[in-house]
Structures are given as C-alpha cells and as structure tokens.
Write a protein that holds these residues in place. Structure first.
Motif, PDB file in Angstrom:
ATOM      1  N   SER A 173      55.120  52.090  30.649  1.00  0.00           N
ATOM      2  CA  SER A 173      54.615  53.224  29.862  1.00  0.00           C
ATOM      3  C   SER A 173      55.678  53.879  28.996  1.00  0.00           C
ATOM      4  CB  SER A 173      54.039  54.294  30.797  1.00  0.00           C
ATOM      5  OG  SER A 173      52.963  53.775  31.518  1.00  0.00           O
ATOM      6  N   ASP A 174      56.920  53.499  29.195  1.00  0.00           N
ATOM      7  CA  ASP A 174      57.964  54.161  28.423  1.00  0.00           C
ATOM      8  C   ASP A 174      58.317  53.343  27.188  1.00  0.00           C
ATOM      9  OD1 ASP A 174      59.087  52.141  29.860  1.00  0.00           O
ATOM     10  OD2 ASP A 174      60.662  53.322  30.777  1.00  0.00           O
ATOM     11  N   GLY A 175      59.534  53.451  26.711  1.00  0.00           N
ATOM     12  CA  GLY A 175      59.950  52.838  25.458  1.00  0.00           C
ATOM     13  C   GLY A 175      59.641  51.357  25.349  1.00  0.00           C
ATOM     14  N   ASP A 176      59.870  50.827  24.160  1.00  0.00           N
ATOM     15  CA  ASP A 176      59.560  49.416  23.930  1.00  0.00           C
ATOM     16  C   ASP A 176      60.716  48.646  23.315  1.00  0.00           C
ATOM     17  OD1 ASP A 176      59.510  50.547  21.441  1.00  0.00           O
ATOM     18  OD2 ASP A 176      57.512  49.835  20.911  1.00  0.00           O
ATOM     19  N   SER A 177      61.881  49.245  23.271  1.00  0.00           N
ATOM     20  CA  SER A 177      63.037  48.577  22.687  1.00  0.00           C
ATOM     21  C   SER A 177      64.078  48.339  23.783  1.00  0.00           C
ATOM     22  CB  SER A 177      63.635  49.441  21.574  1.00  0.00           C
ATOM     23  OG  SER A 177      64.758  48.800  21.014  1.00  0.00           O
ATOM     24  N   TYR A 178      64.092  47.111  24.300  1.00  0.00           N
ATOM     25  CA  TYR A 178      64.968  46.766  25.411  1.00  0.00           C
ATOM     26  C   TYR A 178      65.703  45.470  25.105  1.00  0.00           C
ATOM     27  CZ  TYR A 178      62.260  50.181  28.037  1.00  0.00           C
ATOM     28  OH  TYR A 178      61.651  51.324  28.464  1.00  0.00           O
ATOM     29  N   SER A 179      66.712  45.194  25.923  1.00  0.00           N
ATOM     30  CA  SER A 179      67.447  43.944  25.801  1.00  0.00           C
ATOM     31  C   SER A 179      66.531  42.783  26.203  1.00  0.00           C
ATOM     32  CB  SER A 179      68.678  43.966  26.714  1.00  0.00           C
ATOM     33  OG  SER A 179      68.266  43.900  28.071  1.00  0.00           O
ATOM     34  N   ILE A 180      66.948  41.590  25.864  1.00  0.00           N
ATOM     35  CA  ILE A 180      66.182  40.390  26.217  1.00  0.00           C
ATOM     36  C   ILE A 180      66.024  40.296  27.726  1.00  0.00           C
ATOM     37  CG2 ILE A 180      66.253  37.854  26.248  1.00  0.00           C
ATOM     38  CD1 ILE A 180      67.576  38.027  23.451  1.00  0.00           C
ATOM     39  N   GLN A 181      67.098  40.535  28.480  1.00  0.00           N
ATOM     40  CA  GLN A 181      67.028  40.451  29.936  1.00  0.00           C
ATOM     41  C   GLN A 181      66.053  41.481  30.514  1.00  0.00           C
ATOM     42  OE1 GLN A 181      71.172  40.762  31.179  1.00  0.00           O
ATOM     43  NE2 GLN A 181      71.050  38.648  31.908  1.00  0.00           N
ATOM     44  N   THR A 182      66.099  42.691  29.998  1.00  0.00           N
ATOM     45  CA  THR A 182      65.191  43.731  30.493  1.00  0.00           C
ATOM     46  C   THR A 182      63.748  43.373  30.176  1.00  0.00           C
ATOM     47  OG1 THR A 182      66.895  45.422  30.269  1.00  0.00           O
ATOM     48  CG2 THR A 182      64.612  46.191  30.392  1.00  0.00           C
ATOM     49  N   ASN A 183      63.506  42.845  28.987  1.00  0.00           N
ATOM     50  CA  ASN A 183      62.145  42.419  28.642  1.00  0.00           C
ATOM     51  C   ASN A 183      61.671  41.272  29.529  1.00  0.00           C
ATOM     52  OD1 ASN A 183      61.443  44.304  26.689  1.00  0.00           O
ATOM     53  ND2 ASN A 183      62.463  43.154  25.069  1.00  0.00           N
ATOM     54  N   GLU A 184      62.560  40.337  29.858  1.00  0.00           N
ATOM     55  CA  GLU A 184      62.189  39.253  30.770  1.00  0.00           C
ATOM     56  C   GLU A 184      61.828  39.804  32.144  1.00  0.00           C
ATOM     57  OE1 GLU A 184      64.700  35.492  28.940  1.00  0.00           O
ATOM     58  OE2 GLU A 184      65.561  36.608  30.618  1.00  0.00           O
ATOM     59  N   TYR A 185      62.602  40.770  32.619  1.00  0.00           N
ATOM     60  CA  TYR A 185      62.317  41.421  33.893  1.00  0.00           C
ATOM     61  C   TYR A 185      60.947  42.096  33.855  1.00  0.00           C
ATOM     62  CZ  TYR A 185      62.234  45.268  37.217  1.00  0.00           C
ATOM     63  OH  TYR A 185      61.850  46.179  38.168  1.00  0.00           O
ATOM     64  N   ARG A 186      60.709  42.878  32.812  1.00  0.00           N
ATOM     65  CA  ARG A 186      59.433  43.599  32.691  1.00  0.00           C
ATOM     66  C   ARG A 186      58.253  42.625  32.628  1.00  0.00           C
ATOM     67  NH1 ARG A 186      59.171  48.814  29.823  1.00  0.00           N
ATOM     68  NH2 ARG A 186      57.815  47.742  28.376  1.00  0.00           N
ATOM     69  N   GLU A 187      58.419  41.526  31.901  1.00  0.00           N
ATOM     70  CA  GLU A 187      57.349  40.539  31.798  1.00  0.00           C
ATOM     71  C   GLU A 187      57.093  39.848  33.137  1.00  0.00           C
ATOM     72  OE1 GLU A 187      58.412  37.985  28.527  1.00  0.00           O
ATOM     73  OE2 GLU A 187      58.379  39.666  27.110  1.00  0.00           O
ATOM     74  N   ALA A 188      58.160  39.529  33.878  1.00  0.00           N
ATOM     75  CA  ALA A 188      57.990  38.908  35.199  1.00  0.00           C
ATOM     76  C   ALA A 188      57.296  39.876  36.155  1.00  0.00           C
ATOM     77  CB  ALA A 188      59.346  38.474  35.762  1.00  0.00           C
ATOM     78  N   LEU A 189      57.739  41.129  36.170  1.00  0.00           N
ATOM     79  CA  LEU A 189      57.115  42.127  37.035  1.00  0.00           C
ATOM     80  C   LEU A 189      55.655  42.333  36.645  1.00  0.00           C
ATOM     81  CD1 LEU A 189      57.359  44.145  39.354  1.00  0.00           C
ATOM     82  CD2 LEU A 189      58.201  45.833  37.688  1.00  0.00           C
ATOM     83  N   ALA A 190      55.366  42.330  35.358  1.00  0.00           N
ATOM     84  CA  ALA A 190      53.977  42.490  34.896  1.00  0.00           C
ATOM     85  C   ALA A 190      53.110  41.338  35.387  1.00  0.00           C
ATOM     86  CB  ALA A 190      53.924  42.585  33.368  1.00  0.00           C
ATOM     87  N   ARG A 191      53.601  40.104  35.284  1.00  0.00           N
ATOM     88  CA  ARG A 191      52.815  38.952  35.738  1.00  0.00           C
ATOM     89  C   ARG A 191      52.566  39.018  37.243  1.00  0.00           C
ATOM     90  NH1 ARG A 191      56.232  35.989  32.209  1.00  0.00           N
ATOM     91  NH2 ARG A 191      57.252  34.960  33.940  1.00  0.00           N
ATOM     92  N   ILE A 192      53.595  39.409  37.992  1.00  0.00           N
ATOM     93  CA  ILE A 192      53.444  39.530  39.446  1.00  0.00           C
ATOM     94  C   ILE A 192      52.459  40.637  39.780  1.00  0.00           C
ATOM     95  CG2 ILE A 192      54.655  40.224  41.558  1.00  0.00           C
ATOM     96  CD1 ILE A 192      57.122  38.683  40.354  1.00  0.00           C
ATOM     97  N   ASN A 193      52.617  41.808  39.161  1.00  0.00           N
ATOM     98  CA  ASN A 193      51.701  42.923  39.422  1.00  0.00           C
ATOM     99  C   ASN A 193      50.253  42.540  39.106  1.00  0.00           C
ATOM    100  OD1 ASN A 193      53.816  44.560  40.232  1.00  0.00           O
ATOM    101  ND2 ASN A 193      53.832  45.797  38.375  1.00  0.00           N
ATOM    102  N   GLN A 194      50.049  41.848  37.998  1.00  0.00           N
ATOM    103  CA  GLN A 194      48.692  41.447  37.608  1.00  0.00           C
ATOM    104  C   GLN A 194      48.090  40.470  38.613  1.00  0.00           C
ATOM    105  OE1 GLN A 194      48.963  40.029  33.572  1.00  0.00           O
ATOM    106  NE2 GLN A 194      49.667  42.008  32.824  1.00  0.00           N
ATOM    107  N   GLU A 195      48.881  39.518  39.074  1.00  0.00           N
ATOM    108  CA  GLU A 195      48.362  38.539  40.026  1.00  0.00           C
ATOM    109  C   GLU A 195      48.088  39.201  41.378  1.00  0.00           C
ATOM    110  OE1 GLU A 195      46.878  35.102  41.722  1.00  0.00           O
ATOM    111  OE2 GLU A 195      47.079  35.727  39.635  1.00  0.00           O
ATOM    112  N   ILE A 196      48.984  40.070  41.819  1.00  0.00           N
ATOM    113  CA  ILE A 196      48.741  40.769  43.083  1.00  0.00           C
ATOM    114  C   ILE A 196      47.488  41.633  42.956  1.00  0.00           C
ATOM    115  CG2 ILE A 196      49.623  42.460  44.733  1.00  0.00           C
ATOM    116  CD1 ILE A 196      52.458  41.472  43.973  1.00  0.00           C
ATOM    117  N   ALA A 197      47.324  42.320  41.849  1.00  0.00           N
ATOM    118  CA  ALA A 197      46.125  43.148  41.648  1.00  0.00           C
ATOM    119  C   ALA A 197      44.869  42.276  41.688  1.00  0.00           C
ATOM    120  CB  ALA A 197      46.208  43.899  40.326  1.00  0.00           C
ATOM    121  N   ARG A 198      44.940  41.102  41.114  1.00  0.00           N
ATOM    122  CA  ARG A 198      43.792  40.201  41.091  1.00  0.00           C
ATOM    123  C   ARG A 198      43.381  39.790  42.504  1.00  0.00           C
ATOM    124  NH1 ARG A 198      42.356  35.243  41.590  1.00  0.00           N
ATOM    125  NH2 ARG A 198      44.428  34.386  41.919  1.00  0.00           N
ATOM    126  N   ILE A 199      44.352  39.479  43.364  1.00  0.00           N
ATOM    127  CA  ILE A 199      44.034  39.002  44.709  1.00  0.00           C
ATOM    128  C   ILE A 199      43.888  40.132  45.727  1.00  0.00           C
ATOM    129  CG2 ILE A 199      45.114  36.761  44.288  1.00  0.00           C
ATOM    130  CD1 ILE A 199      47.486  37.725  46.050  1.00  0.00           C
TER     131      ILE A 199
END
Length: 182
Positions: free
Chosen positions: A137-163
């Motif tokens: 929900s916060d800013g959108d300008s991050y380093s490549i590593q931070t964006n990779e982290y956020r994307e991985a966490l998002a995919r995990i959160n979405q899959e856990i929410a699904r199951i």
C-alpha cells in the motif's frame, strides 16, 4: 484449517493471531518463529517475545529458512500451529545472512519452497495460522531486489489466501473477515 492473517506493520495482527489460537486451543500450540537474530538488539527482542509466548502456552520452533524441514511427530498431537511471520521467512530465503554451505533462493524458488513447506505443515496439524505483512500500500519506487521480494511475498500471500479457509485482515487491532466465517 488454514487461516491467513494479514495486516500492516503495527496493525495488531500478531497479537490477534496469538489470542485467537489460545482462546480455542485444546492441545499443544506451536509457534514457528521466523525472525533471525541479526544482531544483539534483535536477539533481545526475540528473547522477550519467547517469554511472552511461553506465558500464553506456546512452544517455540525457530525456522529462519527451509520451512519444509519442520516436522512434528504424529505422537505430538499438534493441534495449533502459528507461523509468524511470512514476510521474515521470504526475506531470509532471498537475502539472509548465510551460514556455511547455505545458498540463497531465487524469488521463484522461494515461492515454491515456502508453499511446499506450508503444505507439509498443514498435513501435520489440525489448524495452521499464518501471519503475513501487507507491504503493497505504500510507495512504488523501490530497488530491483525490493521489488523481487514484494512480488514473491505477493505470490505467496495470494496462494495462501486461495487455499485458506479463512482470511482475516487486521487494521488498527480490528479484525476484518475477508474470507470464511468468524
């Protein structure tokens, strides 16, 4: 049953999860703690949290990485497991300080490994509750590593929410049922 509890930093999600579990538990409560003691201040915080959890009846299992390696014997009759916090676990898998012989995972590998670990733990327990951070929900300008982290966490959160049987968002200490029943 799987319950996902999500919220921002300081939202009260961890306390809510702990109280929810202790109020319904009729057996052992296991707390899988993922915060790695990076320094002396962090170690003191971890010790304080261990004491607080012990007062609530939780047994602590430390798991900084390799979630799929956590096993409970069938004789242990583990009824409640709380995994706290997914965001720490993802960070440890992607960026953790390495012990001798450890290899960091790529974002794709981290997602796969963590989801496999969740599946294995769920098969060993009656109720698995997972706490995670909402970091989108916060800013959108991050380093490549931070964006990779956020994307991985998002995919995990979405899959856990699904199951999950239940998904609860905690805001300012107030639980909001997003999926499932109270």
């Amino acid at each position: 049953m799987i319950t996902l509890i999500i919220g921002g930093s300081g939202s009260g999600k961890s306390e809510y999860a702990e109280n929810m579990i202790t109020s319904r538990s009729k057996g052992r409560c296991i707390y899988i703690a993922t915060m790695k003691p990076w320094d002396e201040e962090c170690e003191k915080r971890i010790q304080r949290h261990r004491l607080m959890r012990a007062e609530k009846g939780f047994e602590t299992v430390e798991c900084y990485r390799d979630l799929k390696e956590v096993h409970f014997s069938q004789q242990e009759a583990v009824l409640e497991v709380l995994l706290e916090c997914m965001s720490n676990l993802v960070s440890n898998e992607l960026f953790g300080l390495l012990e001798q012989g450890e290899v960091l995972l790529t974002p794709h590998e981290a997602v796969t490994e963590i989801l496999e670990g969740i599946s294995r733990i769920h098969l060993q327990t009656g109720n698995l509750t997972i706490v995670t951070n909402e970091v989108f929900s916060d800013g959108d300008s991050y380093s490549i590593q931070t964006n990779e982290y956020r994307e991985a966490l998002a995919r995990i959160n979405q899959e856990i929410a699904r199951i999950s049987d239940r998904v609860i968002e905690v805001t300012a200490g107030i639980p909001i049922i997003v999926k499932g029943i109270n």
